[in-house]
Design a protein around this motif. Structure first.
Motif, PDB file in Angstrom:
ATOM      1  N   THR A 342      30.489  15.997  42.211  1.00 18.12           N
ATOM      2  CA  THR A 342      29.231  15.412  42.686  1.00 18.12           C
ATOM      3  C   THR A 342      29.495  14.387  43.789  1.00 18.12           C
ATOM      4  OG1 THR A 342      29.167  13.691  40.961  1.00 18.12           O
ATOM      5  CG2 THR A 342      28.102  15.797  40.471  1.00 18.12           C
ATOM      6  N   GLU A 343      30.600  13.673  43.693  1.00 24.73           N
ATOM      7  CA  GLU A 343      30.941  12.724  44.761  1.00 24.73           C
ATOM      8  C   GLU A 343      31.290  13.447  46.059  1.00 24.73           C
ATOM      9  OE1 GLU A 343      34.016  10.327  43.044  1.00 24.73           O
ATOM     10  OE2 GLU A 343      32.587   8.984  42.042  1.00 24.73           O
ATOM     11  N   ALA A 344      31.667  14.717  45.946  1.00 20.84           N
ATOM     12  CA  ALA A 344      31.922  15.533  47.139  1.00 20.84           C
ATOM     13  C   ALA A 344      30.644  16.127  47.718  1.00 20.84           C
ATOM     14  CB  ALA A 344      32.896  16.659  46.796  1.00 20.84           C
ATOM     15  N   GLY A 345      29.509  15.823  47.098  1.00 24.07           N
ATOM     16  CA  GLY A 345      28.232  16.267  47.646  1.00 24.07           C
ATOM     17  C   GLY A 345      27.522  17.345  46.862  1.00 24.07           C
ATOM     18  N   TRP A 346      28.104  17.789  45.769  1.00 23.15           N
ATOM     19  CA  TRP A 346      27.439  18.789  44.934  1.00 23.15           C
ATOM     20  C   TRP A 346      26.321  18.136  44.112  1.00 23.15           C
ATOM     21  CZ3 TRP A 346      30.722  23.087  42.371  1.00 23.15           C
ATOM     22  CH2 TRP A 346      31.642  23.612  43.284  1.00 23.15           C
ATOM     23  N   THR A 347      25.328  18.938  43.738  1.00 23.02           N
ATOM     24  CA  THR A 347      24.347  18.462  42.783  1.00 23.02           C
ATOM     25  C   THR A 347      24.948  18.539  41.384  1.00 23.02           C
ATOM     26  OG1 THR A 347      23.347  20.617  42.291  1.00 23.02           O
ATOM     27  CG2 THR A 347      22.501  19.414  44.225  1.00 23.02           C
ATOM     28  N   PRO A 348      24.442  17.744  40.442  1.00 24.44           N
ATOM     29  CA  PRO A 348      24.941  17.869  39.078  1.00 24.44           C
ATOM     30  C   PRO A 348      24.810  19.279  38.509  1.00 24.44           C
ATOM     31  CG  PRO A 348      23.739  15.813  39.309  1.00 24.44           C
ATOM     32  CD  PRO A 348      23.528  16.587  40.586  1.00 24.44           C
ATOM     33  N   GLU A 349      23.711  19.970  38.782  1.00 19.11           N
ATOM     34  CA  GLU A 349      23.560  21.335  38.279  1.00 19.11           C
ATOM     35  C   GLU A 349      24.634  22.258  38.848  1.00 19.11           C
ATOM     36  OE1 GLU A 349      19.500  22.552  39.060  1.00 19.11           O
ATOM     37  OE2 GLU A 349      19.043  22.393  36.926  1.00 19.11           O
ATOM     38  N   GLN A 350      24.975  22.096  40.116  1.00 16.59           N
ATOM     39  CA  GLN A 350      26.029  22.917  40.710  1.00 16.59           C
ATOM     40  C   GLN A 350      27.368  22.650  40.036  1.00 16.59           C
ATOM     41  OE1 GLN A 350      25.548  21.683  44.775  1.00 16.59           O
ATOM     42  NE2 GLN A 350      24.029  23.258  45.243  1.00 16.59           N
ATOM     43  N   ALA A 351      27.654  21.390  39.760  1.00 18.27           N
ATOM     44  CA  ALA A 351      28.898  21.048  39.076  1.00 18.27           C
ATOM     45  C   ALA A 351      28.926  21.623  37.661  1.00 18.27           C
ATOM     46  CB  ALA A 351      29.088  19.538  39.043  1.00 18.27           C
ATOM     47  N   LEU A 352      27.816  21.519  36.941  1.00 15.77           N
ATOM     48  CA  LEU A 352      27.759  22.055  35.585  1.00 15.77           C
ATOM     49  C   LEU A 352      27.950  23.567  35.571  1.00 15.77           C
ATOM     50  CD1 LEU A 352      24.778  19.947  34.195  1.00 15.77           C
ATOM     51  CD2 LEU A 352      27.191  19.731  33.534  1.00 15.77           C
ATOM     52  N   ALA A 353      27.351  24.253  36.523  1.00 17.39           N
ATOM     53  CA  ALA A 353      27.530  25.709  36.603  1.00 17.39           C
ATOM     54  C   ALA A 353      28.990  26.061  36.843  1.00 17.39           C
ATOM     55  CB  ALA A 353      26.649  26.289  37.709  1.00 17.39           C
ATOM     56  N   ALA A 354      29.682  25.228  37.626  1.00 16.28           N
ATOM     57  CA  ALA A 354      31.095  25.477  37.925  1.00 16.28           C
ATOM     58  C   ALA A 354      31.975  25.347  36.691  1.00 16.28           C
ATOM     59  CB  ALA A 354      31.577  24.516  39.011  1.00 16.28           C
ATOM     60  N   ALA A 355      31.491  24.666  35.661  1.00 18.99           N
ATOM     61  CA  ALA A 355      32.252  24.495  34.425  1.00 18.99           C
ATOM     62  C   ALA A 355      31.697  25.334  33.286  1.00 18.99           C
ATOM     63  CB  ALA A 355      32.254  23.021  34.014  1.00 18.99           C
ATOM     64  N   THR A 356      30.741  26.214  33.603  1.00 19.04           N
ATOM     65  CA  THR A 356      30.135  27.042  32.548  1.00 19.04           C
ATOM     66  C   THR A 356      29.913  28.468  33.057  1.00 19.04           C
ATOM     67  OG1 THR A 356      27.915  26.218  33.155  1.00 19.04           O
ATOM     68  CG2 THR A 356      29.063  25.069  31.372  1.00 19.04           C
ATOM     69  N   GLY A 357      28.693  28.748  33.519  1.00 13.99           N
ATOM     70  CA  GLY A 357      28.323  30.115  33.841  1.00 13.99           C
ATOM     71  C   GLY A 357      29.135  30.762  34.934  1.00 13.99           C
ATOM     72  N   THR A 358      29.454  30.028  36.001  1.00 13.55           N
ATOM     73  CA  THR A 358      30.185  30.621  37.119  1.00 13.55           C
ATOM     74  C   THR A 358      31.593  31.014  36.705  1.00 13.55           C
ATOM     75  OG1 THR A 358      28.892  29.316  38.682  1.00 13.55           O
ATOM     76  CG2 THR A 358      30.930  30.286  39.496  1.00 13.55           C
ATOM     77  N   THR A 359      32.271  30.132  35.992  1.00 13.02           N
ATOM     78  CA  THR A 359      33.626  30.448  35.540  1.00 13.02           C
ATOM     79  C   THR A 359      33.631  31.618  34.569  1.00 13.02           C
ATOM     80  OG1 THR A 359      34.398  28.190  35.886  1.00 13.02           O
ATOM     81  CG2 THR A 359      35.646  29.531  34.328  1.00 13.02           C
ATOM     82  N   ALA A 360      32.691  31.627  33.634  1.00 11.24           N
ATOM     83  CA  ALA A 360      32.623  32.740  32.683  1.00 11.24           C
ATOM     84  C   ALA A 360      32.424  34.069  33.413  1.00 11.24           C
ATOM     85  CB  ALA A 360      31.483  32.498  31.693  1.00 11.24           C
ATOM     86  N   ARG A 361      31.564  34.074  34.395  1.00  8.06           N
ATOM     87  CA  ARG A 361      31.284  35.319  35.127  1.00  8.06           C
ATOM     88  C   ARG A 361      32.505  35.798  35.896  1.00  8.06           C
ATOM     89  NH1 ARG A 361      29.684  35.784  40.330  1.00  8.06           N
ATOM     90  NH2 ARG A 361      29.049  33.579  40.433  1.00  8.06           N
ATOM     91  N   LEU A 362      33.177  34.908  36.593  1.00 14.41           N
ATOM     92  CA  LEU A 362      34.276  35.328  37.457  1.00 14.41           C
ATOM     93  C   LEU A 362      35.548  35.646  36.679  1.00 14.41           C
ATOM     94  CD1 LEU A 362      33.565  32.951  40.440  1.00 14.41           C
ATOM     95  CD2 LEU A 362      33.400  35.433  40.416  1.00 14.41           C
ATOM     96  N   PHE A 363      35.656  35.168  35.443  1.00 16.95           N
ATOM     97  CA  PHE A 363      36.798  35.532  34.608  1.00 16.95           C
ATOM     98  C   PHE A 363      36.434  36.584  33.555  1.00 16.95           C
ATOM     99  CE2 PHE A 363      38.967  32.011  36.539  1.00 16.95           C
ATOM    100  CZ  PHE A 363      40.315  32.356  36.444  1.00 16.95           C
ATOM    101  N   GLY A 364      35.251  37.172  33.676  1.00 16.63           N
ATOM    102  CA  GLY A 364      34.876  38.247  32.778  1.00 16.63           C
ATOM    103  C   GLY A 364      34.657  37.823  31.340  1.00 16.63           C
ATOM    104  N   LEU A 365      34.292  36.557  31.122  1.00 15.51           N
ATOM    105  CA  LEU A 365      34.026  36.056  29.777  1.00 15.51           C
ATOM    106  C   LEU A 365      32.536  36.229  29.483  1.00 15.51           C
ATOM    107  CD1 LEU A 365      36.170  32.790  30.023  1.00 15.51           C
ATOM    108  CD2 LEU A 365      36.852  35.003  29.066  1.00 15.51           C
ATOM    109  N   ALA A 366      32.162  37.451  29.209  1.00 11.84           N
ATOM    110  CA  ALA A 366      30.743  37.804  29.128  1.00 11.84           C
ATOM    111  C   ALA A 366      30.046  37.234  27.905  1.00 11.84           C
ATOM    112  CB  ALA A 366      30.600  39.330  29.137  1.00 11.84           C
ATOM    113  N   ASP A 367      30.806  36.735  26.933  1.00 10.71           N
ATOM    114  CA  ASP A 367      30.195  36.264  25.689  1.00 10.71           C
ATOM    115  C   ASP A 367      29.956  34.768  25.665  1.00 10.71           C
ATOM    116  OD1 ASP A 367      32.857  35.509  25.623  1.00 10.71           O
ATOM    117  OD2 ASP A 367      33.138  35.975  23.495  1.00 10.71           O
ATOM    118  N   ARG A 368      30.223  34.066  26.766  1.00 10.55           N
ATOM    119  CA  ARG A 368      30.119  32.595  26.753  1.00 10.55           C
ATOM    120  C   ARG A 368      29.759  32.075  28.140  1.00 10.55           C
ATOM    121  NH1 ARG A 368      35.988  31.804  24.740  1.00 10.55           N
ATOM    122  NH2 ARG A 368      35.444  33.860  23.937  1.00 10.55           N
TER     123      ARG A 368
END
Length: 410
Positions: A342-368
């Motif tokens: 967020t200090e680099a200019g991201w919104t909090p929602e963007q940061a949260l997605a980077a630690a949840t949904g985005t990572t799960a999708r790109l690593f094929g973790l479809a159940d979480r």
């Protein structure tokens, strides 16, 4: 066991729902009723009700770059990190951590590359000394790759260990004036091809823009670190070049802070929400002097600019810390990484997605990584609203891993 969380704000891994009722049904998310009236979501009797007023329910956090050894997975779960993606480990130690993750609900879940593929005497062999591996509890050292035959054998050995993805190192040490052997572009391509043929994603350890382009030219799917040698004037051009590869980048600004001696990470010790939960072992890692790790002296600033530019260019950036038993710290470190994004200019929602949904999708973790019916009940309940104040992730109320509430026996 069925638990209703009533009238809670939900960040579902992609977007925010202002109020909803969520049922945890055994190990899964049962139902989710937007509006939070406490009636429709339950769809039957429940064993417990939690008042979600003023709280936010998040998917369990996923740290996209870790190194997990004894005690680390438990520390991670304490801070709501329900899955760690291990990016280099020694097979006997990894096997023990895998067993823990499979058998216990009081530790984070684990995915791993096992050992990193590197050149003889290449990074990170200079830090994985005999004394270090002995301290970790083994005498096993890293396998290295000198030619195409060894590259193919390396991948076969990792497959026999049941790895989830492959990790390679392209790092000549030049970012900090060191001189280290590194995989050639040709060997990197052989490793990537063998990994892809086995159905594995390939993640490349690189710390400079030049190394990043070598890895991506070889076909790597992702980079294990933000590049740290591109200044603000050049960063937009580099981000556009990276975007053309359809790859992702893992942030690890926390790690870059640590190895360059930046004291900013010590803010975690001053935050009572974090300090009260952190183990003495983790607290002792702050202020450690790092040696033998290549990193540009302006790495933190450059990496922060890169994170912002990559975001603008549409490149997925995943939140990761490169945590180890020696620092950065497991669990708490990811909350600091979210703040840095967020200090680099991201919104909090963007940061949260980077630690949840985005990572799960790109690593094929479809159940979480998401909050939706039928997915794993890996969940983090916090006081406040981290979609407007990212540090609210630190006000932890409850953590569930696979539907088991932390502190309860599965």
């Amino acid at each position: 066991m069925r638990t209703l969380i009533r009238g809670v704000r939900v960040f579902d891994g992609e977007r925010t729902v202002p109020a909803a009722d969520v049922v945890i049904d055994g190990g899964l998310i049962g139902t989710l009723a937007i509006g939070g009236d406490g009636i429709g979501a339950a769809a039957g009797p429940v064993d417990a009700v939690i008042d979600g007023a003023g709280k936010t329910l998040l998917p369990g956090l996923i740290d996209a770059h870790t190194h997990a050894f004894e005690g680390d997975l438990a520390e991670a779960l304490t801070f709501g990190v329900t899955t760690e993606l291990d990016m280099n480990n020694l097979p006997p130690l990894l096997a023990a951590q895998r067993r823990q993750a499979a058998e216990r609900a009081d530790v984070a879940d684990l995915r791993s590359s096992s050992m990193i593929a590197t050149a003889p005497n290449g990074h990170p062999t200079q830090i994985m000394t005999a004394d270090l591996v002995k301290a970790l509890g083994t005498d096993r050292t890293l396998d290295t790759v000198a030619d195409s035959g060894e590259a193919k054998a390396f991948v076969e050995a990792r497959l026999a260990e049941g790895v989830d993805y492959l990790k390679i190192a392209i790092d000549d040490g030049g970012s900090s004036g060191m001189r280290l052997p590194a995989l050639t572009p040709e060997l990197a391509a052989v490793l990537v091809e063998a990994g892809h043929a086995a159905g594995l994603r390939v993640i490349a350890h690189t710390v400079t823009a030049g190394e990043a382009l070598i890895a991506l030219d070889a076909g790597a799917d992702g980079l294990a670190h933000l590049y740290s040698d591109v200044n603000e004037e050049q960063v937009e051009e580099m981000a556009v070049r990276i975007a053309a590869y359809d790859a992702f980048v893992i942030s690890t600004i926390t790690y870059i802070e640590a190895v360059t001696g930046d004291p900013n990470g010590q803010e975690l010790l001053r935050d009572p929400r974090i300090a009260a939960r952190m183990s003495d072992r983790s607290k002792a890692t702050f202020g450690r002097e790092w040696a033998g790790i290549p990193m540009h002296s302006q790495g933190v600033l450059n990496a922060s600019h890169a994170a912002a530019a990559l975001r603008r260019a549409g490149v997925p950036v995943l939140a990761g810390t490169d945590c180890t038993p020696f620092g950065p710290v497991h669990g708490a470190g990811l909350h600091h990484e979210l703040l840095l994004l967020t200090e680099a200019g991201w919104t909090p929602e963007q940061a949260l997605a980077a630690a949840t949904g985005t990572t799960a999708r790109l690593f094929g973790l479809a159940d979480r990584g998401r909050i939706a019916p039928g997915l794993r009940a890996d969940l983090l309940l916090v006081n406040g609203d981290p979609t407007t104040d990212i540090t609210a992730t630190r006000a932890i109320e409850e953590v569930w891993r696979g539907g088991v509430r932390r502190g309860q026996v599965a």
